[in-house]
Design a protein around this motif. Structure first.
Motif, short mmCIF file in Angstrom:
data_model
loop_
_atom_site.label_atom_id
_atom_site.label_comp_id
_atom_site.label_asym_id
_atom_site.label_seq_id
_atom_site.Cartn_x
_atom_site.Cartn_y
_atom_site.Cartn_z
N ILE A 264 0.84 -1.21 0.00
CA ILE A 264 0.00 0.00 0.00
C ILE A 264 0.86 1.25 0.00
N ARG A 265 2.04 1.18 0.57
CA ARG A 265 2.90 2.36 0.64
C ARG A 265 3.38 2.82 -0.72
N TYR A 266 3.30 1.97 -1.73
CA TYR A 266 3.72 2.32 -3.08
C TYR A 266 2.57 2.86 -3.92
N GLU A 267 1.43 3.05 -3.29
CA GLU A 267 0.26 3.58 -3.98
C GLU A 267 0.06 5.05 -3.62
N GLU A 268 -0.41 5.81 -4.57
CA GLU A 268 -0.67 7.23 -4.36
C GLU A 268 -2.02 7.42 -3.67
N CYS A 269 -2.08 8.32 -2.70
CA CYS A 269 -3.33 8.60 -2.00
C CYS A 269 -4.31 9.25 -2.97
N PRO A 270 -5.54 8.75 -3.07
CA PRO A 270 -6.53 9.37 -3.96
C PRO A 270 -6.94 10.77 -3.53
N GLY A 271 -6.74 11.11 -2.26
CA GLY A 271 -7.16 12.42 -1.77
C GLY A 271 -6.14 13.52 -2.00
N CYS A 272 -4.90 13.26 -1.60
CA CYS A 272 -3.89 14.31 -1.66
C CYS A 272 -2.77 14.01 -2.65
N THR A 273 -2.82 12.86 -3.28
CA THR A 273 -1.84 12.38 -4.27
C THR A 273 -0.41 12.31 -3.72
N CYS A 274 -0.28 12.12 -2.42
CA CYS A 274 1.05 11.92 -1.86
C CYS A 274 1.24 10.41 -1.62
N TRP A 275 2.39 10.04 -1.13
CA TRP A 275 2.73 8.63 -0.94
C TRP A 275 2.74 8.31 0.56
N SER A 276 1.62 8.51 1.20
CA SER A 276 1.57 8.37 2.66
C SER A 276 0.48 7.41 3.12
N LEU A 277 0.21 6.38 2.34
CA LEU A 277 -0.81 5.40 2.72
C LEU A 277 -0.19 4.28 3.56
N PHE A 278 -0.94 3.87 4.56
CA PHE A 278 -0.57 2.74 5.41
C PHE A 278 -1.79 1.85 5.58
N TRP A 279 -1.57 0.56 5.62
CA TRP A 279 -2.67 -0.40 5.76
C TRP A 279 -3.14 -0.43 7.20
N ARG A 280 -4.46 -0.37 7.39
CA ARG A 280 -5.04 -0.45 8.73
C ARG A 280 -5.46 -1.88 8.98
#
Length: 182
Positions: A122-138
């Motif tokens: 998930i960390r290699y995916e772009e956030c749909p909201g802010c288009t940054c690379w800050s996603l973490f799996w919950r």
């Protein structure tokens, strides 16, 4: 090799690894020194959740392909060939249906990795909201959270995204880049 084939190759490789490593019979551990009480019910020889996941994923690909190409050839006998079969039969589709196809493939590739325990994908995916690379799996919620403080809701909680939303965003960006290049 086109982008669809590359995405399908990633999904195929993850599916192959998932099927090979997670549906093979589990090794039984020998009892350590001392006595051990035997169990009354044997363990499942394979992980049934993974087997259900593989069946569900394959069924989704076959159903979508048959929906958009009713006279499609029969699907391949092995699960690994299912993505290539889908891409081969659907190049003539309109852009919207190709985007749905690509989102299914990308989402399933993410699902396969997560089913194997690779939450870092998930960390290699772009956030749909802010288009940054800050996603973490919950863990336990089956969602990704964006930890960028500028992407939080009004109460300061992180924005949450499903794998479907992440895959749709990925495909939107891919098709927008392709459209801008022409």
């Amino acid at each position: 090799m086109g982008e669809q084939e590359t995405d399908a190759a990633v999904a195929r490789a993850r599916l192959r690894l998932l099927a090979a490593e997670f549906t093979t019979p589990r090794a039984t551990r020998r009892a350590a020194a001392g006595r051990r009480t035997p169990t009354t019910a044997p363990r499942e020889p394979i992980n049934l959740d993974i087997l259900d996941h593989l069946t569900k994923s394959t069924r989704e690909i076959v159903d979508y392909t048959r929906e958009v190409v009713p006279d499609a050839d029969p699907p391949p006998a092995t699960a690994e060939g299912i993505y290539g079969w889908m891409v081969k039969l659907t190049p003539h589709l309109d852009v919207d249906r190709q985007m749905v196809r690509d989102a299914i493939i990308h989402r399933q590739a993410l699902e396969h990795a997560i089913a194997m325990g690779d939450k870092d994908v998930i960390r290699y995916e772009e956030c749909p909201g802010c288009t940054c690379w800050s996603l973490f799996w919950r863990y336990g919620e089956d969602q990704a959270a964006c930890v960028n403080r500028y992407c939080a809701d009004q109460l300061g909680r992180p924005s949450l995204w499903t794998l479907q939303q992440i895959a749709e965003h990925y495909v939107d960006v891919k098709y927008a880049a392709r459209k801008a290049a022409t």
